[in-house]
Motif scaffolding. Structure first.
Motif, PDB file in Angstrom:
ATOM      1  N   GLY A   1     173.980   1.520  -7.214  1.00 59.91           N
ATOM      2  CA  GLY A   1     174.638   2.568  -6.633  1.00 59.91           C
ATOM      3  C   GLY A   1     175.457   2.427  -5.586  1.00 59.91           C
ATOM      4  N   ASN A   2     175.221   2.643  -4.439  1.00 62.62           N
ATOM      5  CA  ASN A   2     176.012   2.495  -3.295  1.00 62.62           C
ATOM      6  C   ASN A   2     175.167   1.549  -2.327  1.00 62.62           C
ATOM      7  OD1 ASN A   2     178.323   3.996  -3.779  1.00 62.62           O
ATOM      8  ND2 ASN A   2     177.467   5.628  -3.026  1.00 62.62           N
ATOM      9  N   ASP A   3     173.980   1.107  -2.645  1.00 61.08           N
ATOM     10  CA  ASP A   3     172.981   0.546  -1.945  1.00 61.08           C
ATOM     11  C   ASP A   3     173.020  -1.015  -2.271  1.00 61.08           C
ATOM     12  OD1 ASP A   3     171.134  -0.939  -0.295  1.00 61.08           O
ATOM     13  OD2 ASP A   3     169.596   0.866  -0.838  1.00 61.08           O
ATOM     14  N   SER A   4     173.481  -2.068  -1.408  1.00 57.80           N
ATOM     15  CA  SER A   4     173.715  -3.317  -1.763  1.00 57.80           C
ATOM     16  C   SER A   4     172.420  -4.143  -1.297  1.00 57.80           C
ATOM     17  CB  SER A   4     174.914  -3.832  -1.428  1.00 57.80           C
ATOM     18  OG  SER A   4     175.283  -3.791   0.105  1.00 57.80           O
ATOM     19  N   ASN A   5     171.452  -3.804  -1.069  1.00 53.38           N
ATOM     20  CA  ASN A   5     170.018  -4.391  -0.231  1.00 53.38           C
ATOM     21  C   ASN A   5     169.228  -4.906  -1.365  1.00 53.38           C
ATOM     22  OD1 ASN A   5     169.406  -5.533   1.895  1.00 53.38           O
ATOM     23  ND2 ASN A   5     167.908  -4.154   2.451  1.00 53.38           N
ATOM     24  N   PHE A   6     169.800  -5.218  -2.661  1.00 56.56           N
ATOM     25  CA  PHE A   6     168.782  -5.509  -3.721  1.00 56.56           C
ATOM     26  C   PHE A   6     169.075  -7.092  -4.025  1.00 56.56           C
ATOM     27  CE2 PHE A   6     168.930  -1.269  -3.895  1.00 56.56           C
ATOM     28  CZ  PHE A   6     167.785  -0.735  -4.036  1.00 56.56           C
ATOM     29  N   TYR A   7     168.141  -7.643  -4.669  1.00 60.83           N
ATOM     30  CA  TYR A   7     168.124  -9.046  -5.339  1.00 60.83           C
ATOM     31  C   TYR A   7     167.336  -9.135  -6.647  1.00 60.83           C
ATOM     32  CZ  TYR A   7     169.300 -10.201  -0.545  1.00 60.83           C
ATOM     33  OH  TYR A   7     169.767 -10.298   0.738  1.00 60.83           O
ATOM     34  N   VAL A   8     168.134  -9.775  -7.580  1.00 62.49           N
ATOM     35  CA  VAL A   8     167.394  -9.740  -8.686  1.00 62.49           C
ATOM     36  C   VAL A   8     167.305 -11.318  -9.491  1.00 62.49           C
ATOM     37  CG1 VAL A   8     169.708  -9.472 -10.071  1.00 62.49           C
ATOM     38  CG2 VAL A   8     167.674  -8.859 -11.380  1.00 62.49           C
ATOM     39  N   SER A   9     166.250 -11.737 -10.031  1.00 65.15           N
ATOM     40  CA  SER A   9     166.112 -13.006 -10.430  1.00 65.15           C
ATOM     41  C   SER A   9     167.017 -13.503 -11.405  1.00 65.15           C
ATOM     42  CB  SER A   9     164.609 -13.299 -10.676  1.00 65.15           C
ATOM     43  OG  SER A   9     164.374 -12.359 -11.917  1.00 65.15           O
ATOM     44  N   SER A  10     167.532 -14.585 -11.651  1.00 64.74           N
ATOM     45  CA  SER A  10     168.406 -14.907 -12.667  1.00 64.74           C
ATOM     46  C   SER A  10     167.866 -14.961 -14.111  1.00 64.74           C
ATOM     47  CB  SER A  10     168.721 -16.553 -12.478  1.00 64.74           C
ATOM     48  OG  SER A  10     167.751 -17.490 -12.392  1.00 64.74           O
ATOM     49  N   ASP A  11     166.316 -14.877 -14.311  1.00 64.57           N
ATOM     50  CA  ASP A  11     165.988 -14.531 -15.606  1.00 64.57           C
ATOM     51  C   ASP A  11     165.544 -12.811 -15.737  1.00 64.57           C
ATOM     52  OD1 ASP A  11     163.797 -14.221 -13.999  1.00 64.57           O
ATOM     53  OD2 ASP A  11     162.451 -15.718 -14.684  1.00 64.57           O
ATOM     54  N   GLY A  12     166.144 -12.293 -14.843  1.00 61.21           N
ATOM     55  CA  GLY A  12     165.790 -10.571 -15.093  1.00 61.21           C
ATOM     56  C   GLY A  12     164.469 -10.379 -14.862  1.00 61.21           C
ATOM     57  N   LYS A  13     163.422 -10.891 -14.533  1.00 60.84           N
ATOM     58  CA  LYS A  13     162.154 -10.765 -14.341  1.00 60.84           C
ATOM     59  C   LYS A  13     161.662  -9.918 -13.184  1.00 60.84           C
ATOM     60  CE  LYS A  13     160.490 -14.399 -17.324  1.00 60.84           C
ATOM     61  NZ  LYS A  13     159.578 -15.466 -17.667  1.00 60.84           N
ATOM     62  N   PHE A  14     162.613 -10.215 -11.936  1.00 60.22           N
ATOM     63  CA  PHE A  14     162.052  -9.709 -10.919  1.00 60.22           C
ATOM     64  C   PHE A  14     163.274  -8.873 -10.028  1.00 60.22           C
ATOM     65  CE2 PHE A  14     159.248 -13.196 -11.557  1.00 60.22           C
ATOM     66  CZ  PHE A  14     158.051 -12.560 -11.602  1.00 60.22           C
ATOM     67  N   LEU A  15     162.887  -8.071  -9.038  1.00 57.69           N
ATOM     68  CA  LEU A  15     163.628  -7.205  -8.359  1.00 57.69           C
ATOM     69  C   LEU A  15     163.093  -7.185  -6.963  1.00 57.69           C
ATOM     70  CD1 LEU A  15     166.411  -5.216  -8.088  1.00 57.69           C
ATOM     71  CD2 LEU A  15     164.975  -3.572  -8.609  1.00 57.69           C
ATOM     72  N   LEU A  16     164.034  -7.674  -5.918  1.00 63.01           N
ATOM     73  CA  LEU A  16     163.626  -7.398  -4.761  1.00 63.01           C
ATOM     74  C   LEU A  16     164.554  -6.401  -3.929  1.00 63.01           C
ATOM     75  CD1 LEU A  16     163.439 -11.360  -3.738  1.00 63.01           C
ATOM     76  CD2 LEU A  16     161.682 -10.082  -4.781  1.00 63.01           C
ATOM     77  N   ASP A  17     163.641  -5.620  -3.112  1.00 64.51           N
ATOM     78  CA  ASP A  17     164.326  -4.657  -2.205  1.00 64.51           C
ATOM     79  C   ASP A  17     164.070  -4.707  -0.776  1.00 64.51           C
ATOM     80  OD1 ASP A  17     165.132  -2.422  -0.887  1.00 64.51           O
ATOM     81  OD2 ASP A  17     163.724  -1.113  -1.887  1.00 64.51           O
TER      82      ASP A  17
END
Length: 248
Positions: free
Chosen positions: A63-79
């Motif tokens: 959305g409008n929130d850019s404070n996330f990270y996703v692992s390159s294998d698509g397994k993990f999402l960090l907030d």
């Protein structure tokens, strides 16, 4: 751990579709990674912002929130916030990057589209303020503008009607920007004078609102210093001049 980190812990989420993610191959490009995210929550909008400072993770906007990270294998999402461990201190990685983004964005704005309260004499510093006319703390900050101007601080206002572009706050902002005397009109509205609404051909208010969203602005007042640093919320003139190094 410092208090700021305790207030912003990482939250590591495994997708409810973990079985699907594990069985898939490592994404070859941004679109494949977005497709994986969509398989978990198709109702959200995703944008890959690029590699992050965390090995194996990409910066992600939802959305409008850019404070996330996703692992390159698509397994993990960090907030949450990422802190770089340095000598004697922790530094917020995202804030350091965003400061440069905000600095560049402010430098590209047409000053004719801003409502500017200039320093009384020599300009010692400039602040850019995203403001909502109906925001109580924005009105309180506006009363500090004469003191800021007297201290050599130029105040540049950008419109950020928090209720959106269909709100009365937007109409008031548009009226101020369209006025023959924008500074007087803005001040009148902030003092509670509900004058008749005006319209003109300017897109400045809508453009500034969208820019604020792109820069992650979610509340007002949002004060941006010349180096791009964000000072959220109300501050007295004395506090701001100290932050900018104009007073000890």
């Amino acid at each position: 751990a410092p208090k700021c980190m305790l207030n912003n812990p990482f939250k590591i989420f495994l997708s409810c579709f973990m079985g699907v993610l594990i069985s898939c191959s490592v994404p070859a490009n941004d679109q494949e990674l977005i497709n994986k995210l969509k398989s978990a929550r198709s109702d959200l909008e995703y944008k890959i912002l690029g590699p992050s400072d965390i090995p194996g993770f990409f910066e992600l906007q939802i959305g409008n929130d850019s404070n996330f990270y996703v692992s390159s294998d698509g397994k993990f999402l960090l907030d949450g916030d990422v802190y770089l461990i340095g000598d004697g201190d922790f530094s917020n990685v995202k804030e350091s990057k965003f400061s440069q983004v905000r600095k560049i964005a402010m430098s590209k704005i047409n000053k004719d589209d801003l409502i500017i309260f200039r320093a009384n004499n020599k300009t010692k510093a400039v602040i850019s303020v995203f403001t909502d006319i109906d925001c109580g703390f924005c009105r309180k900050l506006h009363k500090e503008v004469p003191s800021l101007n007297a201290s050599g601080v130029e105040v540049r206002y950008l419109a950020f009607p928090r209720a959106g572009l269909d709100s009365k706050s937007y109409q008031k902002a548009l009226s101020a920007w369209c006025s023959d005397d924008p500074k007087e009109s803005l001040t009148d509205y902030k003092n509670g004078d509900d004058k008749p609404f005006l319209e003109c051909g300017t897109n400045a208010v809508a453009e500034q609102y969208r820019l604020g969203l792109e820069l992650g602005i979610s509340g007002t007042p949002a004060i941006i210093l010349e180096d791009g640093s964000l000072v959220p919320g109300y501050r007295t003139a004395e506090a701001l001049t100290k932050i900018m190094g104009l007073k000890s």
